[in-house]
Scaffold this motif. Sequence first.
Motif, PDB file in Angstrom:
ATOM      1  N   GLN A 105       9.436  13.948  -2.071  1.00 40.68           N
ATOM      2  CA  GLN A 105       9.340  13.292  -3.375  1.00 40.68           C
ATOM      3  C   GLN A 105      10.242  12.053  -3.404  1.00 40.68           C
ATOM      4  O   GLN A 105       9.828  10.976  -3.813  1.00 40.68           O
ATOM      5  CB  GLN A 105       9.782  14.274  -4.464  1.00 40.68           C
ATOM      6  CG  GLN A 105       9.748  13.709  -5.867  1.00 40.68           C
ATOM      7  CD  GLN A 105       8.502  14.132  -6.610  1.00 40.68           C
ATOM      8  OE1 GLN A 105       7.852  15.093  -6.230  1.00 40.68           O
ATOM      9  NE2 GLN A 105       8.145  13.417  -7.644  1.00 40.68           N
ATOM     10  N   GLN A 106      11.472  12.260  -2.934  1.00 39.80           N
ATOM     11  CA  GLN A 106      12.447  11.174  -2.917  1.00 39.80           C
ATOM     12  C   GLN A 106      11.959  10.033  -2.023  1.00 39.80           C
ATOM     13  O   GLN A 106      12.026   8.867  -2.397  1.00 39.80           O
ATOM     14  CB  GLN A 106      13.764  11.704  -2.365  1.00 39.80           C
ATOM     15  CG  GLN A 106      14.969  11.275  -3.166  1.00 39.80           C
ATOM     16  CD  GLN A 106      16.152  12.173  -2.859  1.00 39.80           C
ATOM     17  OE1 GLN A 106      16.253  12.712  -1.755  1.00 39.80           O
ATOM     18  NE2 GLN A 106      17.034  12.336  -3.818  1.00 39.80           N
TER      19      GLN A 106
ATOM     20  N   TRP B 240       8.912   9.393  -1.211  1.00 39.68           N
ATOM     21  CA  TRP B 240       7.765   8.749  -1.840  1.00 39.68           C
ATOM     22  C   TRP B 240       8.235   7.724  -2.871  1.00 39.68           C
ATOM     23  O   TRP B 240       7.729   6.610  -2.954  1.00 39.68           O
ATOM     24  CB  TRP B 240       6.873   9.802  -2.496  1.00 39.68           C
ATOM     25  CG  TRP B 240       5.622   9.213  -3.056  1.00 39.68           C
ATOM     26  CD1 TRP B 240       4.463   8.998  -2.397  1.00 39.68           C
ATOM     27  CD2 TRP B 240       5.439   8.709  -4.378  1.00 39.68           C
ATOM     28  NE1 TRP B 240       3.549   8.405  -3.221  1.00 39.68           N
ATOM     29  CE2 TRP B 240       4.121   8.213  -4.444  1.00 39.68           C
ATOM     30  CE3 TRP B 240       6.243   8.620  -5.518  1.00 39.68           C
ATOM     31  CZ2 TRP B 240       3.599   7.648  -5.602  1.00 39.68           C
ATOM     32  CZ3 TRP B 240       5.722   8.054  -6.666  1.00 39.68           C
ATOM     33  CH2 TRP B 240       4.412   7.582  -6.691  1.00 39.68           C
ATOM     34  N   CYS B 241       9.256   8.134  -3.661  1.00 42.88           N
ATOM     35  CA  CYS B 241       9.781   7.236  -4.691  1.00 42.88           C
ATOM     36  C   CYS B 241      10.330   5.955  -4.069  1.00 42.88           C
ATOM     37  O   CYS B 241      10.035   4.867  -4.537  1.00 42.88           O
ATOM     38  CB  CYS B 241      10.879   7.932  -5.491  1.00 42.88           C
ATOM     39  SG  CYS B 241      10.210   9.057  -6.717  1.00 42.88           S
ATOM     40  N   SER B 242      11.126   6.101  -3.012  1.00 41.21           N
ATOM     41  CA  SER B 242      11.719   4.890  -2.434  1.00 41.21           C
ATOM     42  C   SER B 242      10.646   4.047  -1.752  1.00 41.21           C
ATOM     43  O   SER B 242      10.725   2.826  -1.784  1.00 41.21           O
ATOM     44  CB  SER B 242      12.860   5.233  -1.483  1.00 41.21           C
ATOM     45  OG  SER B 242      12.394   6.042  -0.452  1.00 41.21           O
TER      46      SER B 242
ATOM     47  N   ASN C  60       7.639   3.849  -2.810  1.00 45.40           N
ATOM     48  CA  ASN C  60       6.922   3.238  -3.908  1.00 45.40           C
ATOM     49  C   ASN C  60       7.663   2.010  -4.443  1.00 45.40           C
ATOM     50  O   ASN C  60       7.048   1.007  -4.778  1.00 45.40           O
ATOM     51  CB  ASN C  60       6.739   4.275  -5.023  1.00 45.40           C
ATOM     52  CG  ASN C  60       5.418   4.116  -5.718  1.00 45.40           C
ATOM     53  OD1 ASN C  60       4.428   3.754  -5.092  1.00 45.40           O
ATOM     54  ND2 ASN C  60       5.401   4.384  -6.993  1.00 45.40           N
ATOM     55  N   VAL C  61       8.987   2.113  -4.516  1.00 44.26           N
ATOM     56  CA  VAL C  61       9.794   0.973  -4.949  1.00 44.26           C
ATOM     57  C   VAL C  61       9.569  -0.187  -3.992  1.00 44.26           C
ATOM     58  O   VAL C  61       9.307  -1.311  -4.415  1.00 44.26           O
ATOM     59  CB  VAL C  61      11.299   1.347  -5.016  1.00 44.26           C
ATOM     60  CG1 VAL C  61      12.155   0.111  -5.157  1.00 44.26           C
ATOM     61  CG2 VAL C  61      11.550   2.301  -6.168  1.00 44.26           C
TER      62      VAL C  61
END
Length: 151
Positions: free
Chosen positions: A57-58, A60-62, A64-65
Motif C-alpha cells: 500500500q505504502q 503504491w502511494c509513493s 502514485n505520487v
Amino acid sequence: MNTKCCAACGQKFEPNPHSPRQAYCSNPTCQRTRKRRWHKEKLLHDPDYVDNQARAQQAWCSRNVDYWRNYRGEHPDYVEQNREKQRSRNAKKRGKLIATMDVPNSQNNMPELRSGLYQISPVPVSMIAKMDLWIVEIRVLSRASMPHPSL
Ligand SMILES: [Zn+2]
C-alpha cells in the motif's frame, strides 16, 4: 465426472482437473467472492500477509505520487490548463470581492483627484496588519489648475 457444489453460489460445477480442491465455480462473481474471503482470512490469521499488504500500500502511494509528479512534468498542457482554470476561479473570487467592497469614487465623499504633484508617504506597518497590499497615502500638494506658491 465428479461434480462439486460452489462455496459461493451453491451451483454444481466440475472442478478443473489440475485443481481438484477447487471449491468455487468459474463464475467471475464467485471468483471475486473466493478472493475476498481468502484476503479476509489472511488478514485475520497471517501477520506476514498483513505486513506485506501495508508495505504494498505504502509503495503504491509513493509510486502514485511519483506518477502524478511525472505526469505533470510530461504534460505541460495539462498543467497549463489547470493553471488557467485556477486563474479564472481566482478572477471570479476577486470580482465578487470588489463587488462587495464599497468602492469610493468622486460621487462619494472622496475629493476629486486631479493630475498634479502628489506627496507619497509610508503608512506604519501596524496599520496595514497582514494585508498583502501596498498602501500609499496620496496628499495633494498642488493642483495643475493652481500655480504652486514657490514657482
Ligand atoms: Zn459459483
